[in-house]
Design an enzyme around this catalytic site. Structure first.
Site, mmCIF file in Angstrom:
data_model
loop_
_atom_site.group_PDB
_atom_site.id
_atom_site.type_symbol
_atom_site.label_atom_id
_atom_site.label_comp_id
_atom_site.label_asym_id
_atom_site.label_seq_id
_atom_site.Cartn_x
_atom_site.Cartn_y
_atom_site.Cartn_z
ATOM 1 C CG ASP A 178 -2.178 0.866 0.994
ATOM 2 O OD1 ASP A 178 -2.543 1.096 -0.175
ATOM 3 O OD2 ASP A 178 -2.777 1.321 1.984
ATOM 4 C CB SER A 197 -6.628 2.626 -1.102
ATOM 5 O OG SER A 197 -5.247 2.864 -1.034
ATOM 6 C CD GLN A 247 -3.655 0.752 -3.537
ATOM 7 O OE1 GLN A 247 -2.446 0.606 -3.599
ATOM 8 N NE2 GLN A 247 -4.256 1.035 -2.402
#
Length: 280
Positions: A178, A197, A247
Site C-alpha cells: 500500500d 485507496s 490498486q
C-alpha cells in the site's frame, strides 16, 4: 509487524487487531487493515495452504483509537483451494471488506518475466521523508531523488525480523503493497499523484521475505473521473517475483489547506529528527 499480526481470537471466526502508532495520521493505514484481514482469513484454512490472492474494498476511514474487529466467513474448502471473506469492523460498521483465496502448493510448468535491471543499491538510496512513516517499524527508500510518498519505484524493508511463516510474510507484503503510487511520474494538469485507496488486489507467486529488501515497482494504467488505476510487482533483492498487485485510488485534487497541513507536518518531522533523512 509481529504485534500487528498477532490477532486476539475472540470466538470462532472472530478476531481483534491492534493498530500501529503512526505520527501525523488521523486515519488507519489501509495496508495495516488489509494485512490483518489476510491473517484472520489464513488462520481458518487447512494447514499447508498458502495465500494465493486477495481482493479488497476500502469502504470507510478507520479510526486509529479503536481496535479493528475481524469477522471471517468460511465460504468453501475445496480439494486444493480455500475461499474466505473477511469484514473489518469498527463500531459495528464495515471499514474494509476482503475476499481471499488460499491454495495447497502444486508443481507445474513455469514462465517468469525478466526482473528489473540496473537497480540502485537499497543501502545507499535516499530515505523516504514523510511525517506519517513509522520509522521504528520499516524503512522506505525511493529510487528518485524525491523522498516523499510520491514514488513509483522504491525499496521497502521491515526493521525487525519476522518468523519463518509464509502467511506472516504474505501479510507483511500486503502491508508494504500500500506504499508508493503508480502516478508518481505522470504529469497531467489537475491530476494529483495519488489519493485514498478505493480497492486493492494481490496475487502471491513466491514466498519472499518482507524483512529483507523488497522492490515495489508500480506503473500507471488509466486515470479519469477522479479515479486512477495502477498495477505493479514486488521482488526480493535477488529478483524473485513475490507478488503482483493492482490498486485503484481516488484522484481528487488536494485543497491548498491539505497541502499546507502536509508541509507543516513534514517540517515538524524534520525539526524533530534534526533533518537527518539521508541514506547510506
Amino acid at each position: 509487524m509481529t504485534e500487528l499480526l498477532d490477532l486476539e481470537e475472540l470466538d470462532r471466526n472472530l478476531y481483534r487487531g491492534l493498530n500501529e502508532d503512526r505520527p501525523a495520521e488521523h486515519n488507519l493505514f489501509g495496508g495495516q487493515v488489509a494485512a490483518q484481514c489476510l491473517m484472520a482469513a489464513g488462520r481458518t484454512v487447512p494447514e499447508g495452504r498458502a495465500a494465493h490472492s486477495l481482493h479488497g474494498y476500502f469502504l470507510r476511514p478507520g479510526r486509529p483509537n479503536l481496535p479493528v474487529i475481524l469477522q471471517v466467513h468460511r465460504d468453501r474448502d475445496g480439494r486444493s483451494f480455500s475461499a474466505r471473506r473477511v469484514e473489518a469492523l469498527q463500531r459495528g460498521e464495515v471499514i474494509f471488506s476482503m475476499s481471499a483465496s488460499f491454495q495447497e502448493p502444486r508443481d507445474g510448468a513455469e514462465y517468469l518475466p525478466e526482473p528489473p535491471v540496473d537497480l540502485p543499491d537499497p543501502e545507499t538510496a535516499p530515505v523516504m521523508d514523510e511525517p506519517w512513516l513509522n520509522r521504528r517499524m520499516l524503512e522506505l527508500r525511493p529510487f528518485d531523488s524525491l523522498t516523499t510518498w510520491a514514488n513509483s519505484r522504491l525499496w521497502a524493508r521491515l526493521s525487525a525480523p519476522l518468523a519463518d511463516d509464509p502467511l506472516v510474510h504474505a501479510c507483511a507484503l500486503t502491508y508494504l503493497s500500500d506504499f508508493g503510487t503508480g502516478f508518481a511520474n505522470v504529469e497531467v494538469e489537475g491530476l494529483p499523484k495519488g489519493g485514498p485507496s478505493l480497492d486493492h488486489a494481490m496475487w502471491f507467486h513466491a514466498p519472499i521475505r518482507a524483512d529483507g529488501w523488497v522492490l515495489i515497482d508500480l506503473a500507471p494504467r488509466k486515470a479519469g473521473g477522479m479515479r486512477g488505476l495502477y498495477d505493479g510487482a514486488m521482488y526480493d533483492e535477488g529478483g524473485t517475483l513475490g507478488a503482483l498487485l493492482a490498486q485503484e485510488v481516488l484522484l481528487r485534487p488536494w485543497s491548498p489547506e491539505q497541502i499546507e497541513r502536509m508541509e507543516q507536518a513534514r517540517a515538524a518531522t524534520r525539526a524533530a529528527t534534526g533533518g537527518d533523512v539521508a541514506g547510506g
